[in-house]
Design an enzyme around this catalytic site. Structure first.
Site, PDB file in Angstrom:
ATOM      1  N   LYS A 199       3.264 -15.493   1.474  1.00 42.27           N
ATOM      2  CA  LYS A 199       3.409 -15.928   0.984  1.00 42.27           C
ATOM      3  C   LYS A 199       5.039 -16.068   0.709  1.00 42.27           C
ATOM      4  O   LYS A 199       5.716 -16.190  -0.334  1.00 42.27           O
ATOM      5  CB  LYS A 199       2.885 -16.087  -0.686  1.00 42.27           C
ATOM      6  N   TYR A 252       0.816  -1.870   0.412  1.00 44.99           N
ATOM      7  CA  TYR A 252      -0.009   0.178  -0.375  1.00 44.99           C
ATOM      8  C   TYR A 252       0.720   1.465   0.282  1.00 44.99           C
ATOM      9  O   TYR A 252       0.484   2.764  -0.781  1.00 44.99           O
ATOM     10  CB  TYR A 252      -0.940   0.054   1.468  1.00 44.99           C
ATOM     11  N   ASP A 309     -12.080  -9.295   3.947  1.00 43.82           N
ATOM     12  CA  ASP A 309     -12.877  -9.730   3.329  1.00 43.82           C
ATOM     13  C   ASP A 309     -14.061 -10.759   3.190  1.00 43.82           C
ATOM     14  O   ASP A 309     -14.994 -10.938   3.758  1.00 43.82           O
ATOM     15  CB  ASP A 309     -13.083  -8.982   2.153  1.00 43.82           C
ATOM     16  N   ASP A 354      -6.528  -7.250   3.478  1.00 41.90           N
ATOM     17  CA  ASP A 354      -7.280  -6.424   3.148  1.00 41.90           C
ATOM     18  C   ASP A 354      -8.559  -7.865   2.320  1.00 41.90           C
ATOM     19  O   ASP A 354      -9.854  -7.328   2.701  1.00 41.90           O
ATOM     20  CB  ASP A 354      -7.069  -5.699   1.809  1.00 41.90           C
ATOM     21  N   ASP A 370      -2.734 -17.949   0.334  1.00 45.67           N
ATOM     22  CA  ASP A 370      -4.015 -18.457  -1.010  1.00 45.67           C
ATOM     23  C   ASP A 370      -4.260 -18.855  -0.012  1.00 45.67           C
ATOM     24  O   ASP A 370      -5.471 -19.639   0.480  1.00 45.67           O
ATOM     25  CB  ASP A 370      -3.122 -18.835  -1.919  1.00 45.67           C
TER      26      ASP A 370
HETATM   27  C1  IPM Z   1     -10.115  -1.757   3.775  1.00 42.57           C
HETATM   28  C2  IPM Z   1     -10.818  -1.027   2.724  1.00 42.57           C
HETATM   29  C3  IPM Z   1      -9.673   0.469   2.399  1.00 42.57           C
HETATM   30  C4  IPM Z   1      -8.622  -0.701   2.639  1.00 42.57           C
HETATM   31  C5  IPM Z   1     -10.354   1.318   1.054  1.00 42.57           C
HETATM   32  C6  IPM Z   1     -11.171   2.178   0.909  1.00 42.57           C
HETATM   33  C7  IPM Z   1      -8.845   2.634   1.050  1.00 42.57           C
HETATM   34  O1  IPM Z   1     -10.797  -1.495   1.136  1.00 42.57           O
HETATM   35  O2  IPM Z   1     -10.824  -0.683   5.091  1.00 42.57           O
HETATM   36  O3  IPM Z   1     -10.240  -2.606   3.316  1.00 42.57           O
HETATM   37  O4  IPM Z   1      -8.231  -1.120   0.661  1.00 42.57           O
HETATM   38  O5  IPM Z   1      -7.242  -0.769   3.070  1.00 42.57           O
HETATM   39 MG    MG Z   2     -11.145  -3.882   1.937  1.00 42.46          MG
END
Ligand code: IPM
Ligand code: MG
Length: 367
Positions: free
Chosen positions: A191, A141, A252, A248, A224
């Site tokens: 990884k 990032y 999710d 990230d 993975d």
């Molecule tokens: C998260 C989001 C952020 C990230 C974005 C909005 C910059 O996806 O907080 O997970 O990628 O970190």
């Molecule tokens: Mg995210």
């Protein structure tokens, strides 16, 4: 000690869900004598509209001073075509980076009343309670070089994955400390089979473990395979520690296991300040949901549970945090549902404010 809070509602559904959090904050002031000195400011597109940047310097300075920042959400279609440097997300990334919030705590908890919402079978997810600790201020990032460059007559997009030993060391410690207060297990994901940064990650996590946390059970997994295991049998995990980008993605995935992105809070913590409290920002995992913004439909629970995390991690009010979490659980068990939590049509969902009302009533009943 005073308790200072900076509220940044942001864009989309951010202001609506934050309005419910404000009522909860007032409740703790009135009923529990927990007073907060609250200020409010702009972030994301809302800040861009006024200041031409997604986070004004004065807001950044205020964020550095307060005990905790509460953020709603940033972004929306209106801002999609802005220059990369002033996109709403850059406001959030600036807060994370300049406050040095290296440990991002993302719990994925499956509320019993909602276990049937998951795309996975009930017995795979019921009772799930895992914590992802995502490194938040380094890795791909932020690594340099980055950019879009010209090379041999064509453009090349470059981002750099980069981790120092000390960056890995400190986030590993956060994970081990948390594990000791939970199931005492950490799984580290990288990884190392293809990335040098992964080799170093694995080595440093193991070293921190052996030196200072030998009592915690540690395992390593390729990221993975970790994604696969999260879907196959997520209850094998307690704390997962991983880098910024894998975190990230995996957070999710983990969020969706619970079936309800609208339910999940997060805390981003940095080093302790002079008063002993960590630098901290709390925000729901969900985004700004522009498609339903301004309609009073949004689920405020993720944002409310983010405030519960603030009570626990910034204000040392673990019991009050539990009170708030239990109030949420009770409301769900009673069948109160915002639209995102409804499976069948025909019944009328609770509005954002009605969900807030129900949680406040459950808080009253807890006294
Ligand atoms: C998260 C989001 C952020 C990230 C974005 C909005 C910059 O996806 O907080 O997970 O990628 O970190
Ligand atoms: Mg995210």
């Amino acid at each position: 000690m005073t308790n200072t809070l900076l509220i940044l509602p942001g864009d989309g559904i951010g202001p609506e869900v934050m309005a419910e959090v404000s009522r909860i904050i007032d409740w703790f002031g009135d009923k529990r004598g927990l007073k907060f000195d609250v200020s409010e400011d702009l972030v994301g597109g809302a800040a861009y509209d006024v200041h031409g940047v997604p986070l004004a310097d004065a807001t950044m300075a205020r964020a550095q001073e307060v005990d905790a920042v509460l953020l709603g959400a940033v972004g929306g279609p209106k801002y999609d075509n802005l220059d990369f440097s002033v996109k709403p997300e850059r406001g959030l990334l600036r807060l994370r980076k300049e406050m040095d919030l290296f440990a991002n705590l993302r719990p994925a908890q499956c509320f019993d009343a909602l276990a049937d919402f998951s795309s996975l079978k009930r017995d795979v997810v019921a009772g799930l309670d895992i914590m992802i600790v995502r490194e938040l201020t380094s890795g791909i990032y932020f690594g340099e070089p980055r950019g879009i460059f010209e090379e041999n007559g064509e453009r090349v997009g470059i981002n750099t994955q980069r981790y120092t030993e000390s960056e890995i060391d400190r986030v590993a410690r956060s994970a081990f400390e948390l594990a000791r207060k939970r199931g005492n297990k950490v799984c580290s994901m990288e990884k190392a089979n293809v990335m040098e940064s992964g080799i170093l990650w694995r080595e440093v996590v193991q070293r921190v473990h052996d030196a200072d946390y030998p009592d915690v059970e540690l395992s390593h997994m390729y990221a993975d395979a970790g994604g696969m295991q999260l879907c196959r049998w997520p209850k094998q995990f307690d704390v997962i520690v991983t880098d910024n980008l894998f975190g990230d993605l995996l957070s999710d995935v983990a969020a969706m296991l619970t079936g309800s992105l609208g339910m999940l809070p997060s805390a981003s913590l940095g080093a302790p300040m002079a008063n002993g409290r960590p630098k901290a920002l709390y925000e729901p995992v969900h985004g700004s949901a522009p498609d339903i913004a301004g309609q009073g439909k949004a689920n405020p629970i993720a944002c409310i549970l983010s405030f519960a995390m603030a009570l626990r991690y910034s204000f040392d009010q673990g019991e009050e945090a539990t009170r708030l979490e239990q109030a949420v659980e009770k409301v769900l068990a009673d069948g109160v549902r915002t639209a995102d939590l409804m499976q069948s049509e025909g019944t009328t969902p609770a509005s954002t404010a009605q969900m807030g009302d129900a949680i406040l009533a459950a808080l009253d009943a807890s006294l």
